[in-house]
Design a protein around this motif. Structure first.
Motif, PDB file in Angstrom:
ATOM      1  N   ASP A 160      46.648 -44.279  -4.307  1.00 45.70           N
ATOM      2  CA  ASP A 160      45.988 -43.446  -5.315  1.00 45.70           C
ATOM      3  C   ASP A 160      45.879 -44.150  -6.665  1.00 45.70           C
ATOM      4  N   ASP A 161      46.671 -45.208  -6.858  1.00 47.27           N
ATOM      5  CA  ASP A 161      46.629 -45.939  -8.124  1.00 47.27           C
ATOM      6  C   ASP A 161      45.433 -46.882  -8.221  1.00 47.27           C
ATOM      7  N   ILE A 162      44.716 -47.062  -7.115  1.00 48.10           N
ATOM      8  CA  ILE A 162      43.573 -47.982  -7.101  1.00 48.10           C
ATOM      9  C   ILE A 162      42.285 -47.188  -7.306  1.00 48.10           C
ATOM     10  N   GLN A 163      41.799 -47.182  -8.545  1.00 50.38           N
ATOM     11  CA  GLN A 163      40.600 -46.420  -8.896  1.00 50.38           C
ATOM     12  C   GLN A 163      39.467 -47.307  -9.424  1.00 50.38           C
ATOM     13  N   THR A 164      39.800 -48.518  -9.900  1.00 48.07           N
ATOM     14  CA  THR A 164      38.798 -49.465 -10.374  1.00 48.07           C
ATOM     15  C   THR A 164      39.138 -50.842  -9.819  1.00 48.07           C
ATOM     16  N   LEU A 165      38.198 -51.782  -9.910  1.00 50.58           N
ATOM     17  CA  LEU A 165      38.475 -53.136  -9.437  1.00 50.58           C
ATOM     18  C   LEU A 165      39.594 -53.790 -10.237  1.00 50.58           C
ATOM     19  N   LYS A 166      39.703 -53.445 -11.525  1.00 47.41           N
ATOM     20  CA  LYS A 166      40.770 -54.032 -12.339  1.00 47.41           C
ATOM     21  C   LYS A 166      42.152 -53.599 -11.868  1.00 47.41           C
ATOM     22  N   ASP A 167      42.220 -52.477 -11.144  1.00 50.82           N
ATOM     23  CA  ASP A 167      43.503 -51.996 -10.652  1.00 50.82           C
ATOM     24  C   ASP A 167      44.090 -52.908  -9.577  1.00 50.82           C
ATOM     25  N   ILE A 168      43.301 -53.867  -9.114  1.00 49.69           N
ATOM     26  CA  ILE A 168      43.820 -54.823  -8.127  1.00 49.69           C
ATOM     27  C   ILE A 168      45.032 -55.567  -8.697  1.00 49.69           C
ATOM     28  N   ALA A 169      45.083 -55.693 -10.034  1.00 47.34           N
ATOM     29  CA  ALA A 169      46.194 -56.389 -10.680  1.00 47.34           C
ATOM     30  C   ALA A 169      47.517 -55.641 -10.516  1.00 47.34           C
ATOM     31  N   LYS A 170      47.471 -54.381 -10.121  1.00 45.88           N
ATOM     32  CA  LYS A 170      48.699 -53.608  -9.900  1.00 45.88           C
ATOM     33  C   LYS A 170      49.361 -53.946  -8.560  1.00 45.88           C
ATOM     34  N   LEU A 171      48.587 -54.571  -7.671  1.00 46.40           N
ATOM     35  CA  LEU A 171      49.066 -54.815  -6.310  1.00 46.40           C
ATOM     36  C   LEU A 171      49.894 -56.094  -6.229  1.00 46.40           C
ATOM     37  N   PRO A 172      50.820 -56.175  -5.274  1.00 45.67           N
ATOM     38  CA  PRO A 172      51.654 -57.380  -5.134  1.00 45.67           C
ATOM     39  C   PRO A 172      50.860 -58.554  -4.588  1.00 45.67           C
ATOM     40  N   PHE A 173      51.289 -59.761  -4.960  1.00 43.87           N
ATOM     41  CA  PHE A 173      50.715 -60.967  -4.382  1.00 43.87           C
ATOM     42  C   PHE A 173      51.302 -61.202  -2.999  1.00 43.87           C
ATOM     43  N   LEU A 174      50.574 -61.964  -2.214  1.00 45.85           N
ATOM     44  CA  LEU A 174      51.031 -62.384  -0.894  1.00 45.85           C
ATOM     45  C   LEU A 174      51.017 -63.904  -0.868  1.00 45.85           C
ATOM     46  N   THR A 175      52.026 -64.521  -0.265  1.00 40.93           N
ATOM     47  CA  THR A 175      52.102 -65.974  -0.185  1.00 40.93           C
ATOM     48  C   THR A 175      52.198 -66.414   1.268  1.00 40.93           C
ATOM     49  N   LYS A 176      52.071 -67.720   1.484  1.00 33.84           N
ATOM     50  CA  LYS A 176      52.189 -68.249   2.843  1.00 33.84           C
ATOM     51  C   LYS A 176      53.586 -67.990   3.400  1.00 33.84           C
ATOM     52  N   ASP A 177      54.594 -67.994   2.537  1.00 35.06           N
ATOM     53  CA  ASP A 177      55.949 -67.680   3.008  1.00 35.06           C
ATOM     54  C   ASP A 177      56.020 -66.262   3.552  1.00 35.06           C
ATOM     55  N   ASP A 178      55.319 -65.325   2.904  1.00 39.90           N
ATOM     56  CA  ASP A 178      55.277 -63.950   3.417  1.00 39.90           C
ATOM     57  C   ASP A 178      54.665 -63.919   4.809  1.00 39.90           C
ATOM     58  N   LEU A 179      53.597 -64.684   5.000  1.00 39.64           N
ATOM     59  CA  LEU A 179      52.934 -64.717   6.308  1.00 39.64           C
ATOM     60  C   LEU A 179      53.854 -65.309   7.370  1.00 39.64           C
ATOM     61  N   ARG A 180      54.600 -66.331   6.990  1.00 36.35           N
ATOM     62  CA  ARG A 180      55.547 -66.926   7.939  1.00 36.35           C
ATOM     63  C   ARG A 180      56.655 -65.933   8.290  1.00 36.35           C
ATOM     64  N   ASP A 181      57.134 -65.200   7.266  1.00 37.09           N
ATOM     65  CA  ASP A 181      58.201 -64.223   7.513  1.00 37.09           C
ATOM     66  C   ASP A 181      57.728 -63.109   8.431  1.00 37.09           C
ATOM     67  N   ALA A 182      56.434 -62.774   8.358  1.00 37.00           N
ATOM     68  CA  ALA A 182      55.884 -61.675   9.153  1.00 37.00           C
ATOM     69  C   ALA A 182      55.385 -62.130  10.523  1.00 37.00           C
ATOM     70  N   TYR A 183      55.495 -63.421  10.817  1.00 33.90           N
ATOM     71  CA  TYR A 183      55.006 -63.977  12.095  1.00 33.90           C
ATOM     72  C   TYR A 183      55.719 -63.330  13.279  1.00 33.90           C
TER      73      TYR A 183
END
Length: 432
Positions: free
Chosen positions: A51-74
């Motif tokens: 619900d916090d995502i109402q404009t494109l600028k709100d994308i800055a509220k979201l967490p980043f994802l890294t390659k390490d995250d992808l490896r951890d989720a493998y």
């Protein structure tokens, strides 16, 4: 005006592009929040809900994802649809750790092949062309992406894959290939092989679409001159889909991003704050149209800048500048930031081939840099004094470019290990 594969999409208004992106962003955030515990936990840690995502600028509220995250989720931790809806996977090489696997639904594959088809048409391709695919196939995304894109354009597709240079050149001559798709380092090797065999007049290439590794403007000109083609850059990464995320048109004034499937950002690589058009930073993507494996604010580690100005070709999607390097490829030597592309620029300016290697070490607590570069066959037959003079010229050129001393070693032709995939440019012995 340019040629388009999907004119209504590629020339859409900025208002239409951004509305589609906002709708897609809201949808994908809701989907991953509800279906992917990995994302939900990351968002909850920041106190963010869909619900916090109402404009494109709100994308800055979201967490980043890294390659390490992808490896951890493998392997399945980021999958956003039931496995039965997936029809293919692709994967990174896993040379730096656990593999990263990307999953695709049929719609995902269609979107990906559309991006590759746009790249081929933007490079002047049509159903009259013979598209020679010398990227690797299999788990690597390069071959499959351009292969499917070539089919969509209607080209005669030659699925060579990488390697077996003799066979590559034989089919290139027999099929009268007009568009070559491979890594720039392999294109340079093919050009060298063509000249060694004296078959330039039997090669009908007019364009090349090269990606999967960083390459300098000097290397582009070198390849163009040797192959008699126009060389185009294409950008992609396995984590998002593969090649075709962005591509050059015939204006070659930046790479057009497929903004109908991804949202690009440029952030400061140290503070992670968003940067405006024209400022250099790290490229971040949100693949909002991806069904199976959508990524939210994925940090690519690629360094570039973005512009939203309309291109002379008529395409309206934002463009990124050709990559300046990667934040994780940057070497810090004696406190100085060094990118392999800077070294390549100096070497080519001094008439050297583009097959080289950087050897970094630490001696008596001080960093050392050695640049090994192959001589041409003509240079190899020169007198020792001539070779020493060339080495000194390159040392001076590197000092001027980098601000530090680098030892230069001119070595025998073809003595540096060849790569038919991504070139191995750096050996950093300080990490061992």
């Amino acid at each position: 005006m340019g040629k388009y594969f999907q004119e209504d999409i590629e020339t859409a208004s900025r208002e239409s592009i951004e509305q589609n992106q906002l709708d897609g962003l809201k949808d994908v955030v809701k989907r991953v929040y509800e279906n992917v515990p990995f994302y939900r936990e990351k968002m909850e840690a920041l106190g963010v809900t869909p619900d916090d995502i109402q404009t494109l600028k709100d994308i800055a509220k979201l967490p980043f994802l890294t390659k390490d995250d992808l490896r951890d989720a493998y392997p399945y931790g980021l999958l956003a649809v039931p496995l039965k809806e997936c029809v293919r996977i692709h994967s990174t090489s896993g040379t730096t750790g656990k593999r990263v696997v990307d999953f695709y639904t049929q719609k995902d594959l269609d979107n990906w092949s559309n991006g590759c088809a746009r790249a081929i048409v933007a490079a002047g391709g049509s159903d009259e062309d013979v598209c020679h695919i010398a990227y690797g196939y299999g788990l690597f995304t390069g071959g499959s992406g351009l292969h499917d894109g070539s089919h969509k354009v209607g080209c005669l597709t030659v699925p060579m894959s990488s390697g077996n240079t003799d066979r590559q050149l034989q089919f290139m001559m027999d099929m009268e290939s007009t568009i070559l798709c491979c890594t720039p380092s392999y294109a340079a090797y093919l050009a060298e092989s063509i000249h060694e065999r004296g078959i330039q007049d039997q090669i009908k290439l007019k364009a090349g679409i090269f990606g999967a590794e960083a390459w300098s403007e000097e290397m582009r000109h070198d390849i163009q001159n040797k192959l008699g083609i126009k060389a185009y850059d294409i950008y992609g990464l396995t984590e998002i889909e593969g090649p075709g995320v962005a591509f050059e048109c015939q204006e070659q004034d930046g790479m057009h991003i497929c903004e109908d499937v991804v949202i690009p950002e440029i952030v400061d690589p140290d503070t992670f704050e968003p940067l405006p058009d024209g400022e250099i930073g790290e490229l971040v993507f949100t693949s909002f149209a991806k069904e199976a494996f959508p990524l939210i604010r994925y940090r690519t580690k690629d360094i570039t800048y973005i512009t939203h100005e309309r291109c002379k070709c008529g395409r309206t999607h934002a463009r990124i500048h050709r990559l300046m390097g990667r934040s994780d490829d940057m070497l810090i030597i004696k406190g100085v930031n060094v990118y392999p592309s800077q070294v390549e620029e100096v070497l080519i300016k001094h008439g050297m081939p583009s097959n080289y290697q950087l050897i970094v070490d630490r001696v008596n607590n001080s960093d050392t840099l050695e640049v090994k570069v192959e001589m041409t066959p003509e240079m190899f037959s020169d007198q020792v004094g001539v070779i020493e003079k060339k080495e000194k010229e390159i040392v001076s050129g590197l000092k001027s470019m980098l601000g530090i001393y680098a030892k230069v070693s001119l070595v025998q032709p073809k003595s540096i290990t060849r790569s038919e995939g991504k070139a191995v440019r750096v050996i950093d012995n300080r990490k061992i």
